[in-house]
Design an enzyme around this catalytic site. Structure first.
Site, PDB file in Angstrom:
ATOM      1  N   GLU A 115       0.833  -1.203   0.000  1.00 38.98           N
ATOM      2  CA  GLU A 115       0.000   0.000   0.000  1.00 38.98           C
ATOM      3  C   GLU A 115       0.874   1.262   0.000  1.00 38.98           C
ATOM      4  O   GLU A 115       0.591   2.223  -0.730  1.00 38.98           O
ATOM      5  CB  GLU A 115      -0.913  -0.035   1.239  1.00 38.98           C
ATOM      6  CG  GLU A 115      -2.113   0.860   1.166  1.00 38.98           C
ATOM      7  CD  GLU A 115      -3.018   0.591  -0.030  1.00 38.98           C
ATOM      8  OE1 GLU A 115      -3.054  -0.537  -0.546  1.00 38.98           O
ATOM      9  OE2 GLU A 115      -3.665   1.566  -0.470  1.00 38.98           O
ATOM     10  N   GLU A 135      -4.104  -9.410   3.697  1.00 38.28           N
ATOM     11  CA  GLU A 135      -4.762  -9.047   4.960  1.00 38.28           C
ATOM     12  C   GLU A 135      -5.983  -9.906   5.295  1.00 38.28           C
ATOM     13  O   GLU A 135      -6.292 -10.100   6.464  1.00 38.28           O
ATOM     14  CB  GLU A 135      -5.180  -7.569   4.943  1.00 38.28           C
ATOM     15  CG  GLU A 135      -4.050  -6.597   5.244  1.00 38.28           C
ATOM     16  CD  GLU A 135      -3.327  -6.137   3.995  1.00 38.28           C
ATOM     17  OE1 GLU A 135      -3.343  -6.878   2.983  1.00 38.28           O
ATOM     18  OE2 GLU A 135      -2.741  -5.040   4.033  1.00 38.28           O
TER      19      GLU A 135
HETATM   20  C1  3HC Z   1      -2.929  -1.789   7.454  1.00 36.57           C
HETATM   21  C2  3HC Z   1      -2.325  -2.962   6.690  1.00 36.57           C
HETATM   22  O1  3HC Z   1      -2.995  -3.145   5.455  1.00 36.57           O
HETATM   23  C3  3HC Z   1      -2.416  -4.226   7.466  1.00 36.57           C
HETATM   24  C4  3HC Z   1      -1.264  -5.130   7.184  1.00 36.57           C
HETATM   25  O2  3HC Z   1      -0.322  -4.827   6.502  1.00 36.57           O
HETATM   26  S1  3HC Z   1      -1.356  -6.607   7.920  1.00 36.57           S
HETATM   27  C5  3HC Z   1       0.122  -7.426   7.469  1.00 36.57           C
HETATM   28  C6  3HC Z   1       0.073  -7.930   6.057  1.00 36.57           C
HETATM   29  N1  3HC Z   1       1.237  -8.711   5.808  1.00 36.57           N
HETATM   30  C7  3HC Z   1       1.225 -10.024   5.911  1.00 36.57           C
HETATM   31  O3  3HC Z   1       0.221 -10.643   6.175  1.00 36.57           O
HETATM   32  C8  3HC Z   1       2.541 -10.718   5.709  1.00 36.57           C
HETATM   33  C9  3HC Z   1       2.804 -11.655   6.852  1.00 36.57           C
HETATM   34  N2  3HC Z   1       4.102 -12.265   6.747  1.00 36.57           N
HETATM   35  C10 3HC Z   1       4.339 -13.288   5.901  1.00 36.57           C
HETATM   36  O4  3HC Z   1       3.509 -13.730   5.141  1.00 36.57           O
HETATM   37  C11 3HC Z   1       5.699 -13.894   5.934  1.00 36.57           C
HETATM   38  O5  3HC Z   1       6.234 -13.687   7.229  1.00 36.57           O
HETATM   39  C12 3HC Z   1       6.683 -13.277   4.893  1.00 36.57           C
HETATM   40  C13 3HC Z   1       6.236 -13.707   3.491  1.00 36.57           C
HETATM   41  C14 3HC Z   1       6.708 -11.777   5.010  1.00 36.57           C
HETATM   42  C15 3HC Z   1       8.108 -13.796   5.181  1.00 36.57           C
HETATM   43  O6  3HC Z   1       8.090 -15.193   5.214  1.00 36.57           O
HETATM   44  P1  3HC Z   1       9.392 -16.030   5.682  1.00 36.57           P
HETATM   45  O7  3HC Z   1      10.580 -15.504   4.986  1.00 36.57           O
HETATM   46  O8  3HC Z   1       9.021 -17.462   5.537  1.00 36.57           O
HETATM   47  O9  3HC Z   1       9.622 -15.669   7.193  1.00 36.57           O
HETATM   48  P2  3HC Z   1       8.659 -15.857   8.445  1.00 36.57           P
HETATM   49  O10 3HC Z   1       9.233 -16.888   9.344  1.00 36.57           O
HETATM   50  O11 3HC Z   1       7.243 -15.991   8.049  1.00 36.57           O
HETATM   51  O12 3HC Z   1       8.822 -14.409   9.114  1.00 36.57           O
HETATM   52  C16 3HC Z   1      10.044 -14.007   9.676  1.00 36.57           C
HETATM   53  C17 3HC Z   1       9.749 -13.255  10.956  1.00 36.57           C
HETATM   54  O13 3HC Z   1       9.094 -12.036  10.610  1.00 36.57           O
HETATM   55  C18 3HC Z   1       7.898 -11.915  11.341  1.00 36.57           C
HETATM   56  N3  3HC Z   1       6.918 -11.211  10.503  1.00 36.57           N
HETATM   57  C19 3HC Z   1       6.655 -11.413   9.208  1.00 36.57           C
HETATM   58  N4  3HC Z   1       5.733 -10.526   8.787  1.00 36.57           N
HETATM   59  C20 3HC Z   1       5.427  -9.776   9.849  1.00 36.57           C
HETATM   60  C21 3HC Z   1       4.538  -8.686  10.043  1.00 36.57           C
HETATM   61  N5  3HC Z   1       3.808  -8.184   9.067  1.00 36.57           N
HETATM   62  N6  3HC Z   1       4.473  -8.152  11.283  1.00 36.57           N
HETATM   63  C22 3HC Z   1       5.215  -8.624  12.298  1.00 36.57           C
HETATM   64  N7  3HC Z   1       6.073  -9.641  12.164  1.00 36.57           N
HETATM   65  C23 3HC Z   1       6.164 -10.208  10.945  1.00 36.57           C
HETATM   66  C24 3HC Z   1       7.462 -13.345  11.634  1.00 36.57           C
HETATM   67  O14 3HC Z   1       6.603 -13.409  12.729  1.00 36.57           O
HETATM   68  C25 3HC Z   1       8.799 -13.996  11.895  1.00 36.57           C
HETATM   69  O15 3HC Z   1       9.174 -13.669  13.206  1.00 36.57           O
HETATM   70  P3  3HC Z   1      10.020 -14.704  14.090  1.00 36.57           P
HETATM   71  O16 3HC Z   1      11.294 -14.940  13.351  1.00 36.57           O
HETATM   72  O17 3HC Z   1      10.165 -14.013  15.389  1.00 36.57           O
HETATM   73  O18 3HC Z   1       9.175 -15.937  14.175  1.00 36.57           O
END
Ligand code: 3HC
Length: 732
Positions: A115, A135
């Site tokens: 975004e 999301e």
């Molecule tokens: C207002 C907005 O529109 C609302 C939002 O943005 S909501 C968030 C939307 N984003 C997401 O859903 C993405 C979520 N994250 C993921 O899908 C995956 O973590 C990723 C594709 C970014 C990376 O994957 P990968 O490389 O396999 O690593 P992964 O083990 O999942 O994550 C690494 C670390 O980052 C953290 N992390 C990843 N995304 C995060 C996030 N958005 N917030 C906080 N922590 C996050 C994980 O919890 C993990 O922490 P840890 O090592 O302490 O367990």
């Protein structure tokens, strides 16, 4: 770890580079949001800044808003902890900035990260950058206005509703990305692009103001109508899907800014719902599974697994082989004769073709996957395999014979895994001297589809072997959960009372199909009796025997399966079960099974006063699932899982226990995020008192475990860590 921060450097060319720094994924934590606001204000006001580039440190743009904040909001019940990102930051400070801003995107730009990039006036990306708005998987809505304006409404809806990412190359074709350049050139090209916009050599585009890709109002309404119908079918209990479509429509009808305002309001409502609580819990629980004490924290490096042998080409073996070849791991499939081997290979081909038909795999990738498979009838190919997975029938002598042979046929580093779902691994490996290499790789059927891999360790399995299997599990896109060794391991052990309580209820006079329907309304995809039909009665009889043997004090022995088998029924496999199965239509309850059920009740003879008990739908669900909670308590107490949330993940991914649903029976709201999370939401004391009452009425099957009793009476959540002193037999 250094605190999250945002830096700004202004070059001699007049371009300010604003960088997000919050490893590992540059999540938009509260200090990052505040830092961005500061830096954009500063860059806007400074006379030496002509243009701005926004980027992320460490090769990853941003994984989106910090999901830890969601947890804080859930914990405090206070939505005001969410900072305003969409209006104040993205619209006011970025999109409406008086100076051009270019996003230099690499690695990933997800959720709020994408975004931010879409709020900028152009986006330059490195190759293979992952772009998406996931999301909805967290129970909230993404930024809904810019993506449809950049890639068109249908594609945007597909990406949002399916939480499907695309690569930067696809993004460039769709118009989301302005140029794809090498990682080395990313900043250089982005700076020049920003200066070109400032000098009006390139267009200065505010995504929110565009309408050219939205189509006419009537076309848009048609697309939205179809999407609503689809979402109703695929996500019936998830409010965020319909809400997302409503907010998109607001922007199309009343303009992008109006859409952004509605979006912010709806987001705050959704984040407070139980759907989001459950999904956020599962997000973190899933990540916690990769942290296994004394395995992942002792500096070991995973060894590569390039060639795998699978023994047995039945349903499980062929699914396991499929999962590996789809992910570029060479598989040798061994069977006892050419007829079985051919059958196994045909099943694997059908699995792969099925994925192509459903649009989940390209024909090219399917062809490449099938090239990774070789069928064999002896052990000659086993001399250089890195791992063997045995997937033959549940026979102890056969498994023991195979493992003795494997010890001779395989190299000394080879991992010796079994896909047994119940048998004690110490018994499987009893005739070998390779106990340190023996491990359980318990897949769930269909193995190439179901995401859970239950990794079973014994006291003697080496940490290296566990780590290697966890790594392979991730390569084949499973979620590996490491558990201890006992009958049924974690998942089947915790869920053995699930089928037994359903059969007990039938013996108490409750209708089979009503039970299935109540469980479906709760949120599981099928009820226990349809599951029984699917698994086949032979399997059910064999596993019941194992549990009767292991837990005689609390196992309910129902005559139902034997009676069904005697009547020539074997579930879906022979088309004759409790349901009838006709091609192209859903299974239908078979009324001709009722005399068998009557006979079952007569033989069990447990109906109080010979009369069926009267229960509500809610009681049916509780009488089936509270015994599962009870057994889960024993699993926790015995240290079969590392942490309670591992059992949540395993129940969601292995048993399809609902992760997100709000379920209402007579206005009762239940929060689901896995079995233990759900039990804590219901209340340990309520589970305990209910089980105690039923145990007095219907016997030992319902008797509350010591762990449940202790937690309920002391008011400690079931998910609270088990202290080592209270763990009677720590397995992990
Ligand atoms: C207002 C907005 O529109 C609302 C939002 O943005 S909501 C968030 C939307 N984003 C997401 O859903 C993405 C979520 N994250 C993921 O899908 C995956 O973590 C990723 C594709 C970014 C990376 O994957 P990968 O490389 O396999 O690593 P992964 O083990 O999942 O994550 C690494 C670390 O980052 C953290 N992390 C990843 N995304 C995060 C996030 N958005 N917030 C906080 N922590 C996050 C994980 O919890 C993990 O922490 P840890 O090592 O302490 O367990």
């Amino acid at each position: 770890m250094a605190a999250p921060r945002v830096t700004m450097e202004v070059g001699n060319d007049g371009v300010a580079i604003i960088t997000l720094i919050n490893p590992p994924v540059n999540a938009l934590a509260i200090p990052i949001v505040a830092g961005l606001k500061d830096k954009f204000e500063e860059a806007t006001s400074r006379d030496d800044v002509k243009a701005i580039v926004l980027t992320g440190n460490g090769g990853r743009f941003s994984g989106g808003f910090d999901i830890n904040v969601f947890q804080k909001v859930h914990g405090a019940g206070d939505v005001s902890l969410m900072p305003d990102v969409s209006v104040e930051l993205v619209v006011n400070l970025i999109e409406d900035c008086k100076k051009p801003i270019v996003a230099a995107v690499e690695g990933l730009a997800l959720g709020g990260g994408l975004e931010l990039a879409m709020g900028c006036h152009a986006r330059i990306a490195a190759p293979k950058t992952q772009l998406g708005l996931p999301e909805l998987t967290l129970g909230v809505i993404p930024g809904t206005q810019r993506l449809p304006r950049l890639v068109g409404l249908s594609k945007a809806i597909e990406m949002m509703l399916l939480s499907k990412s695309i690569t930067s190359e696809e993004g460039w074709k769709l118009g989301l990305i302005d140029a794809v350049v090498t990682s080395e050139e990313l900043l250089k090209v982005s700076r020049l692009w920003a200066l070109d916009i400032a000098a009006r050599r390139k267009p200065w585009i505010r995504s929110l103001h565009r309408t050219d890709k939205l189509g006419s109002l009537s076309e848009a309404r048609e697309v939205l109508k179809l999407a609503r119908l689809q979402a109703k079918k695929t996500a019936p209990n998830m409010p965020q899907h319909q809400a997302c479509l409503d907010v998109i429509e607001e922007g199309i009808v009343h303009g992008g800014y109006s859409g952004v305002l509605k979006e912010a309001k709806v987001f705050k409502e959704l984040v407070m719902l139980d759907t989001s609580r459950g999904l956020v819990h599962v997000f973190f629980a899933q990540r916690a599974t990769s942290k296994v004490p004394n395995v992942t924290d002792i500096g070991l490096k995973p060894r590569g697994v390039r060639k795998v042998a699978v023994i047995g080409g039945g349903l499980m073996g062929s699914g396991i082989a499929t999962a590996h070849i789809l992910n570029n791991i060479y598989v040798v499939l061994k069977e006892v004769n050419s007829e079985y081997l051919l059958k196994g290979i045909k099943t694997i081909e059908a699995n792969v073709r099925g994925l192509v038909t459903r649009g989940k795999l390209t024909q090219d990738k399917a062809n490449n996957a099938l090239k990774m498979l070789k069928g064999v009838l002896d052990y000659s190919e086993f001399k250089d395999v890195d791992m063997v997975i045995e997937a033959v029938i549940e026979s102890v002598p056969l498994k023991q014979k195979i493992f003795s042979e494997l010890e001779k046929a395989c190299p000394p580093h080879c991992i010796l895994a079994t896909n047994t779902s119940t048998i004690d691994l110490n018994i499987v490996g009893e005739k070998t001297s390779s106990q340190d290499r023996i491990i359980g790789a318990h897949f769930f059927s269909p193995a190439h589809v179901m995401p859970l891999l239950e990794i079973v360790r014994t006291e003697r399995t080496s940490a290296q072997v566990i780590l290697d299997l966890m790594t392979v599990g991730k390569i084949i896109k499973k979620v590996p959960v490491v558990v201890g060794n006992c009958t049924g391991f974690a998942v089947n052990r915790a869920f053995f009372p699930y089928s037994q309580s359903a059969r007990l209820l039938v013996s108490l006079g409750v209708d089979v199909f009503r039970i299935d329907s109540a469980i479906r309304s709760f949120g599981l995809p099928i009820g226990p009796f349809q599951l029984l039909d699917l698994a086949g009665y032979g399997v059910a009889a064999a596993t019941s025997k194992e549990f009767d043997k292991a837990f005689p004090d609390r196992s309910f022995q129902s005559p139902l399966v034997d009676l069904l088998l005697k009547s020539g029924r074997n579930g879906k496999a022979n088309g004759k079960g409790l349901y009838t199965y006709e091609k192209g239509s859903k299974p239908k309850p078979d009324p001709s099974v009722l005399p068998i059920i009557e006979e079952c009740r007569r033989l069990s003879n447990i109906m109080p006063g010979g009369k069926p008990i009267s229960v509500t739908e809610k009681e049916i669900v509780e009488m089936i699932l509270f015994p599962v909670v009870n057994e889960s308590c024993r699993v926790l107490e015995e240290g079969i899982v590392v942490r309670a949330s591992d059992l949540d993940v395993a129940s969601v991914l292995g048993m399809s226990f609902p992760s997100y649903r709000i379920v209402t029976f007579s206005k009762l709201v239940w929060r689901c995020g896995g079995i233990v999370f759900w039990a804590d939401a219901v209340g340990a004391n309520y589970v305990y008192t209910s089980l105690k009452k039923w145990s007095q009425l219907y016997g030992n099957f319902f008797k509350p475990s010591r762990f449940l009793e202790e937690r309920a009476t002391k008011g400690i959540p079931l998910s609270a860590p088990v202290s080592s002193s209270s763990t009677s037999r720590a397995r992990l």
